[in-house]
Scaffold this motif. Structure first.
Motif, mmCIF file in Angstrom:
data_model
loop_
_atom_site.group_PDB
_atom_site.id
_atom_site.type_symbol
_atom_site.label_atom_id
_atom_site.label_comp_id
_atom_site.label_asym_id
_atom_site.label_seq_id
_atom_site.Cartn_x
_atom_site.Cartn_y
_atom_site.Cartn_z
ATOM 1 N N HIS A 97 0.854 -1.196 0.000
ATOM 2 C CA HIS A 97 0.000 0.000 0.000
ATOM 3 C C HIS A 97 0.881 1.234 0.000
ATOM 4 O O HIS A 97 1.869 1.310 0.720
ATOM 5 C CB HIS A 97 -0.967 0.000 1.180
ATOM 6 C CG HIS A 97 -0.346 -0.324 2.504
ATOM 7 N ND1 HIS A 97 -0.006 -1.605 2.850
ATOM 8 C CD2 HIS A 97 0.008 0.461 3.535
ATOM 9 C CE1 HIS A 97 0.530 -1.601 4.058
ATOM 10 N NE2 HIS A 97 0.558 -0.356 4.497
ATOM 11 N N LEU A 98 0.474 2.175 -0.822
ATOM 12 C CA LEU A 98 1.170 3.459 -0.891
ATOM 13 C C LEU A 98 0.322 4.468 -0.127
ATOM 14 O O LEU A 98 -0.856 4.660 -0.431
ATOM 15 C CB LEU A 98 1.319 3.883 -2.363
ATOM 16 C CG LEU A 98 1.877 5.282 -2.633
ATOM 17 C CD1 LEU A 98 3.263 5.459 -2.034
ATOM 18 C CD2 LEU A 98 1.935 5.543 -4.149
ATOM 19 N N HIS A 99 0.925 5.088 0.892
ATOM 20 C CA HIS A 99 0.216 6.122 1.650
ATOM 21 C C HIS A 99 0.355 7.455 0.909
ATOM 22 O O HIS A 99 1.467 7.863 0.571
ATOM 23 C CB HIS A 99 0.843 6.321 3.034
ATOM 24 C CG HIS A 99 0.735 5.163 3.973
ATOM 25 N ND1 HIS A 99 -0.179 5.106 4.989
ATOM 26 C CD2 HIS A 99 1.455 4.017 4.060
ATOM 27 C CE1 HIS A 99 -0.022 3.976 5.671
ATOM 28 N NE2 HIS A 99 0.966 3.298 5.131
ATOM 29 N N LEU A 100 -0.769 8.125 0.707
ATOM 30 C CA LEU A 100 -0.776 9.509 0.224
ATOM 31 C C LEU A 100 -1.184 10.359 1.421
ATOM 32 O O LEU A 100 -2.277 10.185 1.973
ATOM 33 C CB LEU A 100 -1.787 9.667 -0.919
ATOM 34 C CG LEU A 100 -2.183 11.095 -1.318
ATOM 35 C CD1 LEU A 100 -0.975 11.903 -1.788
ATOM 36 C CD2 LEU A 100 -3.256 11.069 -2.417
ATOM 37 N N LEU A 101 -0.250 11.218 1.842
ATOM 38 C CA LEU A 101 -0.442 11.980 3.085
ATOM 39 C C LEU A 101 -0.359 13.464 2.791
ATOM 40 O O LEU A 101 0.613 13.926 2.167
ATOM 41 C CB LEU A 101 0.674 11.617 4.090
ATOM 42 C CG LEU A 101 0.766 10.136 4.486
ATOM 43 C CD1 LEU A 101 2.146 9.823 5.037
ATOM 44 C CD2 LEU A 101 -0.292 9.791 5.511
ATOM 45 N N GLY A 102 -1.363 14.212 3.216
ATOM 46 C CA GLY A 102 -1.309 15.654 2.969
ATOM 47 C C GLY A 102 -2.349 16.409 3.767
ATOM 48 O O GLY A 102 -3.020 15.858 4.639
ATOM 49 N N GLY A 103 -2.445 17.682 3.443
ATOM 50 C CA GLY A 103 -3.431 18.530 4.114
ATOM 51 C C GLY A 103 -2.868 19.281 5.289
ATOM 52 O O GLY A 103 -3.585 19.976 5.997
ATOM 53 N N GLY A 104 -1.564 19.145 5.532
ATOM 54 C CA GLY A 104 -0.903 19.849 6.627
ATOM 55 C C GLY A 104 0.582 19.599 6.543
ATOM 56 O O GLY A 104 1.010 18.611 5.937
#
Ligand code: AMP
Ligand code: ZN
Length: 116
Positions: free
Chosen positions: A100-107
């Motif tokens: 699984h590839l985590h896409l992390l954002g928003g901060g």
């Protein structure tokens, strides 16, 4: 793989809202988000970790990254920036044995990578 939770999501045995689906991969929200936007991109096929990828699966690896890039645009975090993360095996902290590839954002995120 029958007992794999991510296979069940990919096979729609567990009802989860898919943010993306194509012939190779699906994407959905992480159940325990650690940042405001936390998406997982997984292959439909059960492959335990990046360490198990073969040369023949280059297209799949590229597809996961492109799906993450497009979802980042769609979800409005492309300009502010984001992090893409593959955990691999025990030292990498991988808990679910299906790539699984985590896409992390928003901060803004800290690095917080150290050997413990
Ligand atoms: P990792 O530590 O890289 O293996 O990350 C596994 C991730 O899967 C964690 O962020 C979990 O919150 C997430 N997760 C586990 N089960 C589910 C599920 N049923 N639906 C969505 N995300 C999940
Ligand atoms: Zn699986």
């Amino acid at each position: 793989m029958k007992s794999c939770i991510f296979c069940k999501i990919a096979n729609k045995e567990i009802p989860v809202e898919l943010l993306h689906e194509d012939d190779l991969a699906v994407a959905f929200k992480d159940i325990k988000p650690i940042v405001p936007v936390h998406i997982l991109i997984i292959p439909k096929k059960h492959i335990e970790s990046i360490a198990d990828l073969t040369g023949k699966q280059e297209l799949l690896a590229g597809r996961m990254i492109m799906v993450a890039k497009k979802l980042a645009e769609k979800l409005g975090i492309a300009k502010s920036g984001y992090k893409l993360l593959f955990r691999v095996g025990r030292n990498g902290g991988q808990e679910v044995p299906h790539i699984h590839l985590h896409l992390l954002g928003g901060g803004r995120m800290s690095e917080n990578i150290r050997v413990v």
